[in-house]
Motif scaffolding. Structure first.
Motif, PDB file in Angstrom:
ATOM      1  N   PRO A 129       0.942  -1.368   0.010  1.00 45.39           N
ATOM      2  CA  PRO A 129      -0.206  -0.089  -0.008  1.00 45.39           C
ATOM      3  C   PRO A 129       0.956   1.357  -0.065  1.00 45.39           C
ATOM      4  CG  PRO A 129      -0.942  -1.701   1.601  1.00 45.39           C
ATOM      5  CD  PRO A 129       0.490  -1.934   1.129  1.00 45.39           C
ATOM      6  N   ALA A 130       2.013   1.284   0.626  1.00 43.06           N
ATOM      7  CA  ALA A 130       2.648   2.383   0.795  1.00 43.06           C
ATOM      8  C   ALA A 130       3.394   2.834  -0.567  1.00 43.06           C
ATOM      9  CB  ALA A 130       3.766   2.236   1.684  1.00 43.06           C
ATOM     10  N   ALA A 131       3.369   1.864  -1.428  1.00 42.14           N
ATOM     11  CA  ALA A 131       4.154   2.145  -2.729  1.00 42.14           C
ATOM     12  C   ALA A 131       3.303   2.841  -3.757  1.00 42.14           C
ATOM     13  CB  ALA A 131       4.647   0.990  -3.206  1.00 42.14           C
ATOM     14  N   VAL A 132       1.859   2.900  -3.716  1.00 38.65           N
ATOM     15  CA  VAL A 132       0.938   3.178  -4.537  1.00 38.65           C
ATOM     16  C   VAL A 132       0.336   4.780  -4.004  1.00 38.65           C
ATOM     17  CG1 VAL A 132      -1.197   2.661  -5.896  1.00 38.65           C
ATOM     18  CG2 VAL A 132       0.693   0.930  -5.021  1.00 38.65           C
ATOM     19  N   LEU A 133       0.494   5.730  -4.694  1.00 38.34           N
ATOM     20  CA  LEU A 133       0.134   6.870  -4.377  1.00 38.34           C
ATOM     21  C   LEU A 133      -1.110   7.164  -5.095  1.00 38.34           C
ATOM     22  CD1 LEU A 133       3.126   9.386  -4.307  1.00 38.34           C
ATOM     23  CD2 LEU A 133       2.252   7.997  -2.502  1.00 38.34           C
ATOM     24  N   PRO A 134      -2.229   8.075  -4.656  1.00 38.98           N
ATOM     25  CA  PRO A 134      -3.631   8.134  -5.269  1.00 38.98           C
ATOM     26  C   PRO A 134      -3.250   8.856  -6.488  1.00 38.98           C
ATOM     27  CG  PRO A 134      -3.581   9.073  -3.134  1.00 38.98           C
ATOM     28  CD  PRO A 134      -2.026   8.832  -3.392  1.00 38.98           C
ATOM     29  N   ALA A 135      -4.223   8.496  -7.383  1.00 39.77           N
ATOM     30  CA  ALA A 135      -4.375   8.807  -8.817  1.00 39.77           C
ATOM     31  C   ALA A 135      -4.642  10.273  -8.924  1.00 39.77           C
ATOM     32  CB  ALA A 135      -5.147   7.982  -9.850  1.00 39.77           C
ATOM     33  N   ASN A 136      -5.457  10.566  -7.930  1.00 38.97           N
ATOM     34  CA  ASN A 136      -6.007  12.053  -8.128  1.00 38.97           C
ATOM     35  C   ASN A 136      -4.956  13.367  -8.083  1.00 38.97           C
ATOM     36  OD1 ASN A 136      -5.589  11.850  -5.538  1.00 38.97           O
ATOM     37  ND2 ASN A 136      -7.722  12.636  -4.957  1.00 38.97           N
ATOM     38  N   THR A 137      -3.685  13.003  -7.483  1.00 40.93           N
ATOM     39  CA  THR A 137      -2.700  13.956  -7.376  1.00 40.93           C
ATOM     40  C   THR A 137      -2.383  14.871  -8.816  1.00 40.93           C
ATOM     41  OG1 THR A 137      -0.701  14.746  -6.605  1.00 40.93           O
ATOM     42  CG2 THR A 137      -0.877  12.334  -7.500  1.00 40.93           C
ATOM     43  N   SER A 138      -1.924  16.117  -8.748  1.00 42.22           N
ATOM     44  CA  SER A 138      -1.671  16.549 -10.057  1.00 42.22           C
ATOM     45  C   SER A 138      -0.224  16.475 -10.209  1.00 42.22           C
ATOM     46  CB  SER A 138      -2.226  18.093  -9.851  1.00 42.22           C
ATOM     47  OG  SER A 138      -1.458  18.920  -8.881  1.00 42.22           O
ATOM     48  N   GLY A 191       5.239   6.013  22.052  1.00 44.01           N
ATOM     49  CA  GLY A 191       3.851   5.880  22.464  1.00 44.01           C
ATOM     50  C   GLY A 191       2.890   6.542  21.240  1.00 44.01           C
ATOM     51  N   ASP A 192       1.622   6.916  21.591  1.00 39.71           N
ATOM     52  CA  ASP A 192       0.764   7.560  20.951  1.00 39.71           C
ATOM     53  C   ASP A 192       1.372   9.088  20.364  1.00 39.71           C
ATOM     54  OD1 ASP A 192      -1.130   5.746  21.370  1.00 39.71           O
ATOM     55  OD2 ASP A 192      -2.223   6.858  22.828  1.00 39.71           O
ATOM     56  N   CYS A 193       2.351   9.415  20.909  1.00 39.39           N
ATOM     57  CA  CYS A 193       2.955  10.921  20.472  1.00 39.39           C
ATOM     58  C   CYS A 193       4.050  10.415  19.376  1.00 39.39           C
ATOM     59  CB  CYS A 193       3.839  11.576  21.443  1.00 39.39           C
ATOM     60  SG  CYS A 193       4.590  10.511  22.646  1.00 39.39           S
ATOM     61  N   THR A 194       4.442   9.052  19.053  1.00 39.25           N
ATOM     62  CA  THR A 194       5.401   8.988  18.043  1.00 39.25           C
ATOM     63  C   THR A 194       5.058   9.032  16.730  1.00 39.25           C
ATOM     64  OG1 THR A 194       6.227   7.240  19.582  1.00 39.25           O
ATOM     65  CG2 THR A 194       6.727   6.833  17.260  1.00 39.25           C
ATOM     66  N   ALA A 195       3.479   8.875  16.116  1.00 41.52           N
ATOM     67  CA  ALA A 195       3.288   8.921  14.907  1.00 41.52           C
ATOM     68  C   ALA A 195       2.134   9.847  14.651  1.00 41.52           C
ATOM     69  CB  ALA A 195       2.575   7.658  14.782  1.00 41.52           C
ATOM     70  N   LYS A 196       2.233  10.334  13.641  1.00 39.95           N
ATOM     71  CA  LYS A 196       1.300  11.415  12.958  1.00 39.95           C
ATOM     72  C   LYS A 196       1.010  11.105  11.309  1.00 39.95           C
ATOM     73  CE  LYS A 196      -0.983  15.199  13.735  1.00 39.95           C
ATOM     74  NZ  LYS A 196      -0.455  16.645  14.123  1.00 39.95           N
ATOM     75  N   VAL A 197      -0.475  11.257  11.044  1.00 43.95           N
ATOM     76  CA  VAL A 197      -0.692  11.191   9.746  1.00 43.95           C
ATOM     77  C   VAL A 197      -0.977  12.740   9.091  1.00 43.95           C
ATOM     78  CG1 VAL A 197      -2.271  10.360   8.007  1.00 43.95           C
ATOM     79  CG2 VAL A 197      -1.664   8.996   9.855  1.00 43.95           C
ATOM     80  N   VAL A 198      -0.377  13.031   8.017  1.00 43.62           N
ATOM     81  CA  VAL A 198      -0.471  14.413   7.554  1.00 43.62           C
ATOM     82  C   VAL A 198      -1.042  14.541   6.233  1.00 43.62           C
ATOM     83  CG1 VAL A 198       0.796  16.463   7.025  1.00 43.62           C
ATOM     84  CG2 VAL A 198       1.392  15.354   9.052  1.00 43.62           C
ATOM     85  N   GLY A 199      -2.109  15.239   5.752  1.00 46.01           N
ATOM     86  CA  GLY A 199      -2.316  15.306   4.430  1.00 46.01           C
ATOM     87  C   GLY A 199      -1.637  16.408   3.537  1.00 46.01           C
ATOM     88  N   ALA A 200      -1.335  16.018   2.333  1.00 42.93           N
ATOM     89  CA  ALA A 200      -0.793  17.007   1.718  1.00 42.93           C
ATOM     90  C   ALA A 200      -0.645  16.743   0.106  1.00 42.93           C
ATOM     91  CB  ALA A 200       0.815  16.930   2.015  1.00 42.93           C
ATOM     92  N   ASN A 201      -1.163  17.524  -0.572  1.00 41.21           N
ATOM     93  CA  ASN A 201      -1.130  17.417  -2.133  1.00 41.21           C
ATOM     94  C   ASN A 201      -1.979  16.053  -2.551  1.00 41.21           C
ATOM     95  OD1 ASN A 201      -0.944  17.960  -4.816  1.00 41.21           O
ATOM     96  ND2 ASN A 201       0.982  16.845  -4.975  1.00 41.21           N
ATOM     97  N   GLY A 202      -3.138  15.808  -1.898  1.00 36.66           N
ATOM     98  CA  GLY A 202      -4.025  14.867  -1.911  1.00 36.66           C
ATOM     99  C   GLY A 202      -3.463  13.446  -1.390  1.00 36.66           C
TER     100      GLY A 202
END
Length: 644
Positions: free
Chosen positions: A318-327, A452-463
């Motif tokens: 999954p980590a190798a395939v980025l969404p197709a909707n990015t410009s 712990g919980d502070c170790t990870a974060k998900v950030v949205g960028a460019n789709g």
């Protein structure tokens, strides 16, 4: 042992009037060169001048300052270039514009075998091409792969005299020093199925723009000047519509190699590349003698369209395939440690803002055009920069006002996992998280050795969904299994995973074994990029399983003025569309905290061998982990990784 043959390339020079940057000039055949290639037995060991043109014509064509005409967001992956002597200015214009757009390491050239002497559909050879001022090598790795697929046959005898190949070699040598070529000459024995198979095979090399496919094709021949524009217009229409069936049925008065053009169009189509015309003209217009029997030319380029879907089979989970909707691809920029207290704080107070420190980089455009700009924030961000218990001998606290100024330079994400996060105690950590959130910054990381919980974060960028982890292991070990579980969780739910580590031996340029082993485990668990900090100097770079590891980017903003090494820093600018990484290495010099890019120019007029930047990159290559190919890329300041 593979036989290496020095190719002699000389073309018949037409006495004609060509346009140059200064106006019009006459071209004469250079009688000091052989008028035809020597016999095969004379080419085995001898090196000879190979200019296909009179030297004056070539110099005039390549000395012009052509405007940059390839303004696209994605890389150029293919081009259409003439090989006729009279079109030297068009060839120079194409290669000059491409050189201003991107760095190309390989050119795959497909053109007609004019003699049609070989029985094979596609031929190549094991050559070193001598352009007189430089030699151009073939890319044997790509040739080996094509030959293993039974798509290409070695035919050195017929290839060495083919001007659709050798007429482009000097332009490549001039505009792209060090680039290699894959010469492919096509006979009339091609079937549509064979063309399609070759297009599929070539397309896989074109993802990043470091390899460009060229169709070396001339168009209408031996026609009155007035008849060629209509035929060129028809060809442009067919190319724009990718009408390969119609092109395959055209007679030779339209173009000299339908198979070469069809392979180009099919490979570009598979890559999702757009078609862009540069020029459409003919030899009558170029020479100003329209009554001569005319040859027509079209130059064009194909730019990768990043909105096209990425084939999931090209990745590894999954980590190798980025969404197709990015410009466009993700663009990430990473730096090392930021410390805004102590002597740095004094300089900020004296100057009033961070501008005094960072504007020298900003003028160079480093911060522009990125989706993520990140660094390790080496200390607590407390209310008003207040120092809280416990009292420590080395004790960092930053004011939200100063940290907030980093947003002006597009910083938007910080790793805060380090050995100074807890300098102001538990309350300092709470205030840090509160203040960074209020300032609009994303961040992740726990105190040293904690996961712990502070170790990870998900950030949205460019789709995209980017998963970040931040961890520190300065004063001991951490629970690697917990950290690896965090990475696995992110890899299953995001498009890209970046693991930021605070680790390593201070002031040592090479990574230690603990760093190396953990970095490999993180990538095995699904991390795509590993970024390190803490040692206060730049450390090794490694590519592991086609994924980059920066063991330490060194200081970024710090007050360690006591050595040259602690004031030599590295930025890493990384572009990725999920199937490649293009990494630009950005060497930075800190002059008592004030930052600037390392110089490309020698410090002294006579010191031409090494520049400040080249010297640093050469040392970095020596510290790094990898083969000579990686070290060579590091020395050049750009790393390309494809085919994950």
């Amino acid at each position: 042992m593979t036989k290496k043959i020095i190719i002699v390339s000389s073309a018949i020079i037409l006495a004609a009037i060509l346009l140059s940057s200064a106006g019009v000039y006459f071209c004469q055949k250079n009688n000091s060169r052989p008028s035809s290639p020597p016999a095969a037995e004379d080419q085995i060991t001898e090196t000879v001048d190979t200019f296909p043109y009179d030297l004056n014509i070539f110099n005039a064509a390549t000395s012009r300052d052509y405007p940059a005409q390839m303004a696209t967001s994605g890389p150029i992956i293919a081009g259409l270039v003439p090989h006729h002597d009279l079109a030297s200015g068009l060839a120079a214009e194409f290669f000059s514009s491409l050189a201003k757009k991107q760095k190309v390491r390989n050119f795959i050239i497909i053109g007609p075998l004019h003699s049609d002497a070989s029985l094979a559909p596609v031929i190549s050879g094991r050559f070193i091409w001598d352009a007189g001022f430089a030699r151009v090598e073939n890319n044997y790795q790509i040739l080996d792969e094509l030959e293993a697929g039974k798509l290409v046959v070695d035919d050195e005898k017929d290839l060495r005299t083919e001007h659709s190949i050798y007429n482009l070699v000097p332009f490549i040598a001039h505009y792209f020093p060090g680039a290699k070529i894959v010469p492919l000459a096509l006979t009339s024995h091609n079937s549509p199925e064979q063309c399609a198979a070759l297009a599929v095979a070539l397309q896989k090399y074109l993802a990043t723009g470091d390899t460009v496919l060229l169709a070396s094709v001339d168009f209408s021949h031996y026609l009155p000047d007035a008849q060629t524009p209509a035929k060129n217009s028809r060809m442009i229409e067919l190319m724009a519509n990718r009408d390969c069936a119609a092109i395959s049925g055209l007679k030779s008065d339209y173009l000299d190699s339908p198979p070469a053009l069809i392979i180009l169009l099919q490979a570009a189509d598979l890559s999702g590349a757009s078609f862009n015309i540069l020029a459409s003209t003919n030899s009558g217009a170029i020479t100003g003698v329209p009554e001569l029997s005319s040859t027509s030319y079209i130059t064009a380029y194909f730019a990768k369209d990043f909105s096209a879907a990425i084939d999931p089979s090209a990745g590894s989970g999954p980590a190798a395939v980025l969404p197709a909707n990015t410009s466009r691809p993700l663009k990430l920029l990473f730096f090392g440690d930021i410390m805004l207290d102590r002597h740095v704080g004094e300089k900020i107070k004296a100057s009033g803002t961070l501008d005094w420190i960072l504007d020298g980089l900003n003028n160079d455009g480093i911060f522009q055009g990125n989706d993520i700009v990140s660094a390790n924030l080496e200390g607590a961000v407390t209310d008003n920069g207040t120092r809280l218990p416990p009292e420590l001998s080395i004790d960092f606290a930053f004011t939200p006002k100063v940290v907030g100024q980093l947003a002006k330079y597009d910083f938007n994400y910080f790793n805060i996992a380090n050995n100074h996060l807890a300098d102001q105690g538990e309350n300092g950590i709470i205030e840090t998280e509160k203040n960074l959130t209020a300032l609009g910054f994303n961040f992740a990381g726990c105190r040293d050795r904690a996961v712990g919980d502070c170790t990870a974060k998900v950030v949205g960028a460019n789709g995209h969904r980017i998963g970040f982890t931040g961890a520190s292991m300065v004063y001991g070990t951490l629970d690697e299994n917990l950290l690896i579980d965090k990475v696995k969780e992110l890899a299953s739910s995001t498009d890209l995973v970046v693991a930021q580590m605070h680790w390593g031996t201070e002031y040592k340029h090479t990574a230690n074994q603990n760093q190396i082993e953990l970095a490999h485990k993180l990538i095995d668990a699904g991390a795509d990029i590993v970024i390190g900090s803490h040692p206060h100097v730049v450390q090794s770079i490694e590519i592991y399983k086609n994924k980059p590891i920066f063991y330490s980017l060194g200081n970024f903003i710090f007050d360690q003025y006591f050595s040259t090494d602690t004031q030599e820093e590295l930025g890493a600018k990384i572009a990725t569309d999920g199937n490649f990484f293009q990494i630009d290495l950005l060497p930075i010099k800190s002059e008592v905290t004030r930052l600037r890019p390392m110089n490309d120019q020698p410090a002294f007029a006579k010191a031409t061998a090494d520049t400040e930047k080249n010297k640093f990159l050469s040392e970095l290559a020596g510290w790094s982990i990898g083969d000579t190919s990686l070290k060579s890329e590091i020395k050049q300041g750009e790393i390309l990784i494809k085919g994950r």
